[in-house]
Design an enzyme around this catalytic site. Structure first.
Site, PDB file in Angstrom:
ATOM      1  CG  ASN A  12      -1.699   1.226   1.294  1.00 18.40           C
ATOM      2  OD1 ASN A  12      -1.878   2.043   0.503  1.00 18.40           O
ATOM      3  ND2 ASN A  12      -2.366   1.309   2.254  1.00 18.40           N
ATOM      4  CE  LYS A  14      -0.158   3.000   4.748  1.00 15.46           C
ATOM      5  NZ  LYS A  14      -0.077   3.267   6.014  1.00 15.46           N
ATOM      6  CG  HIS A  98      -5.749   1.640   5.109  1.00 13.99           C
ATOM      7  ND1 HIS A  98      -5.390   2.679   6.070  1.00 13.99           N
ATOM      8  CD2 HIS A  98      -5.017   0.560   4.939  1.00 13.99           C
ATOM      9  CE1 HIS A  98      -4.134   2.231   6.200  1.00 13.99           C
ATOM     10  NE2 HIS A  98      -3.791   1.064   5.799  1.00 13.99           N
ATOM     11  CD  GLU A 100      -2.802   5.192   6.718  1.00 12.22           C
ATOM     12  OE1 GLU A 100      -2.685   5.500   5.396  1.00 12.22           O
ATOM     13  OE2 GLU A 100      -1.932   4.536   7.441  1.00 12.22           O
ATOM     14  CD  GLU A 170      -3.273  -2.642   7.174  1.00 10.25           C
ATOM     15  OE1 GLU A 170      -2.436  -2.883   6.544  1.00 10.25           O
ATOM     16  OE2 GLU A 170      -4.197  -1.666   6.882  1.00 10.25           O
ATOM     17  N   GLY A 176       2.651   1.701  10.941  1.00  8.12           N
ATOM     18  CA  GLY A 176       3.626   3.020  10.568  1.00  8.12           C
ATOM     19  C   GLY A 176       4.367   3.386  12.032  1.00  8.12           C
ATOM     20  CB  SER A 216       5.493  -2.443  11.770  1.00 13.00           C
ATOM     21  OG  SER A 216       5.100  -0.861  12.106  1.00 13.00           O
TER      22      SER A 216
END
Ligand code: 13P
Length: 258
Positions: A12, A14, A98, A100, A170, A176, A216
């Site tokens: 991904n 992003k 996702h 985010e 996730e 991250g 990660s």
């Protein structure tokens, strides 16, 4: 990782990489990996880069995903992108829900459900993301959060769709942050998600669906994560931006399939 389910390693990207940067990347990744077998490798660039990246990716057997989608086929929805438009770029996959998107852009479980249905209708493959926040894990709410997200995301899905759909677990606290879930935590959550699929759509659907771990993932932790029974691949953020680290993750994951 199950021997019957082909693993998926998806990068991904992003808000990184233009079309030309992405195209260069997949060419280099393709050269680095040689003929890819026994694993589905996918990259997810921005909407504007999909076509350019897909043109090169197809030559190397690499799949392409968008990072989001809208559920309507067409209409007065300024700024949105329909499943058939994504398909027209040559992409075959769509990341949906996702964290985010959920955290920063108001994505709801209802919207996620509609997107999954629209993507399947367009004969694209959804990668449906779920995962708990740190405070939810600390409060012992992980399973409840996953149950709500998975049940909502799959609410308009048939059992026969499950071979073209992937779920991605996730945990938000691992994205991250460099704080990967332990293989046991990741396995536990992915096994729980598979149980939810059994309850909703039956054992065949649950045995077919690929469940990925994301958060990660790096070359040095990929092998242990991917060797877990219920983990069928990875959704990789930061480490998918460099050819060497993404290739390393793919190789480590492939090596666990003996
Ligand atoms: P990182 O691998 O950078 O933690 O990102 C994970 C992710 O969000 C993939 O969708």
């Amino acid at each position: 990782m199950s021997a019957v389910r082909t693993p998926v390693l998806a990068g991904n990207w992003k808000l990184f990489k233009t079309g030309s940067e992405g195209a260069e990347f997949v060419a280099a990744l393709g050269r680095r990996l040689g003929r890819i077998q026994g694993v589905d490798v996918v990259v997810a660039p921005s909407f504007t880069a999909l076509y350019q990246v897909a043109q090169v990716a197809v030559e190397h057997g690499i799949g392409v995903a968008s990072q989001d989608v809208y559920w309507e086929e067409q209409g007065a929805f300024t700024g949105e992108v329909a499943p058939r438009m994504i398909k027209d770029t040559g992409a075959g996959w769509v990341i949906i829900g996702h964290s985010e998107r959920r955290q920063f852009f108001g994505e709801t479980n209802d919207g996620v459900a509609r997107k999954v249905r629209a993507v399947l209708h367009a004969k694209l493959r959804p990668i449906l993301c779920v995962g708990e926040l740190e405070e939810q894990r600390v409060a012992g709410e992980t399973e409840q959060v996953l149950k709500t997200q998975v049940e909502a995301g799959l609410s308009m899905v048939e059992a026969t769709n499950m071979s073209s759909l992937a779920l991605a677990y996730e945990p938000v606290w691992a994205i991250g942050t460099g704080r990967t879930a332990t293989p046991q935590q990741a396995q536990e959550a992915c096994a729980f998600i598979r149980e939810l699929v059994v309850e909703k759509l039956g054992t065949n659907a649950a045995a077919t669906v690929r469940i990925l771990y994301g958060g990660s993932v790096k070359p040095d932790n990929a092998a242990e994560l991917m060797s877990q029974d219920d983990i069928d691949g990875g959704l990789v953020g930061g480490a998918s931006l460099e050819v060497e680290s993404f290739a390393g993750i793919i190789e480590q994951s492939r090596a666990t399939r003996t």
